[in-house]
Design a protein around this motif. Structure first.
Motif, mmCIF file in Angstrom:
data_model
loop_
_atom_site.group_PDB
_atom_site.id
_atom_site.type_symbol
_atom_site.label_atom_id
_atom_site.label_comp_id
_atom_site.label_asym_id
_atom_site.label_seq_id
_atom_site.Cartn_x
_atom_site.Cartn_y
_atom_site.Cartn_z
ATOM 1 N N THR A 2 -11.122 -24.747 -9.588
ATOM 2 C CA THR A 2 -10.033 -23.862 -9.965
ATOM 3 C C THR A 2 -10.097 -22.583 -9.132
ATOM 4 O OG1 THR A 2 -10.080 -24.708 -12.226
ATOM 5 C CG2 THR A 2 -8.953 -22.617 -11.874
ATOM 6 N N HIS A 4 -8.989 -18.642 -8.525
ATOM 7 C CA HIS A 4 -8.544 -17.466 -9.263
ATOM 8 C C HIS A 4 -7.218 -16.979 -8.684
ATOM 9 C CE1 HIS A 4 -8.615 -13.381 -10.967
ATOM 10 N NE2 HIS A 4 -9.429 -13.892 -11.877
ATOM 11 N N ARG A 53 -13.339 -19.023 -6.264
ATOM 12 C CA ARG A 53 -13.436 -20.005 -7.342
ATOM 13 C C ARG A 53 -13.490 -19.311 -8.704
ATOM 14 N NH1 ARG A 53 -18.344 -19.142 -5.145
ATOM 15 N NH2 ARG A 53 -20.236 -19.143 -6.439
ATOM 16 N N SER A 54 -12.969 -20.001 -9.686
ATOM 17 C CA SER A 54 -12.938 -19.477 -11.050
ATOM 18 C C SER A 54 -13.533 -20.524 -11.975
ATOM 19 C CB SER A 54 -11.489 -19.154 -11.458
ATOM 20 O OG SER A 54 -11.443 -18.650 -12.769
ATOM 21 N N LYS A 56 -15.177 -22.567 -15.095
ATOM 22 C CA LYS A 56 -15.000 -22.610 -16.545
ATOM 23 C C LYS A 56 -16.375 -22.479 -17.193
ATOM 24 C CE LYS A 56 -10.835 -25.501 -16.541
ATOM 25 N NZ LYS A 56 -10.231 -26.771 -17.006
#
Length: 217
Positions: A2, A4, A53-54, A56
């Motif tokens: 994912t 950002h 990157r984000s 979880k």
């Protein structure tokens, strides 16, 4: 992976520049050289994507706990005078983020934002002590339900040219909620009451939202 939201525009611009660069090399130098530059460009682009990157991850939510506001390494634990807002002696805990760390920042406690300021400044290396007061930075003060205040400072580094902060004065925030993002190398400083218990050590690597820095009384 994912990405950002703060990375969308940067990644788009970098992609256009790399495509244009490789197109130019193709017309000037031919396919063999272009194959090499395309490989290098793809590797470089992957590194930029990785920076934004984000991940979880579940946040530690616990009353009294101070969770890490960023990924990185603890580079400072010392008693200092915070003279911008708190105007008193505090325990400063600083976390340095390298370019390989996740660069999202999170609120370390639950409370209300009592103060927010953005300061223009220099772009010295973020690990230098003077960077906390002379570099581009933001200052956020959070007050919990007991009236205890802590200060969080995002500090730009030699490569970091943009600090994003979502804090708004008098807005209630949750522990582990996203506070902002710093692009390309930086640090986050915490200024805590002197009677706080610190549970981390110098050079310790911490994980944002998950490592407990210490406890407020």
């Amino acid at each position: 992976m994912t990405i950002h939201k703060e990375g969308y525009s940067t990644l788009f611009v970098v992609l256009i520049v790399l495509l244009g660069l490789n197109a130019g090399i193709y017309f000037l130098a031919g396919i063999e050289i272009t194959n090499i530059t395309t490989f290098v460009s793809a590797l470089f682009y992957f590194l930029i994507v990785n920076f934004f990157r984000s991940p979880k991850r579940d946040a530690i939510i616990q009353d009294g706990a101070i969770i890490a506001p960023a990924d990185g390494k603890v580079v400072t634990i010392e008693e200092v005078v915070e003279d911008e807002y708190l105007k008193t002696k505090c325990l400063q805990v600083s976390i340095f983020m390298s370019v390989t760390n996740v660069h999202i920042n999170w609120f370390p406690i639950k409370g209300v934002v009592k103060y927010f300021r953005h300061h223009s400044g220099r772009f010295m290396a973020a690990y230098l002590p003077k960077s906390s007061t002379e570099n581009e930075r933001t200052t956020v003060v959070i007050e919990n339900h007991k009236g205890t205040q802590i200060l969080v400072r995002q500090v730009a580094g030699a490569m970091a040219r943009r600090i994003v902060c979502y804090a708004e004065e008098e807005k209630a925030i949750s522990q582990g909620e996203q506070m902002g993002f710093i692009k390309f190398g930086s640090r986050v400083d915490l200024y805590l009451p002197l009677d706080s218990r610190i549970d981390v050590q110098l050079e310790q690597k911490v994980t944002g939202r998950q490592t407990i820095i210490g406890w407020l009384k």
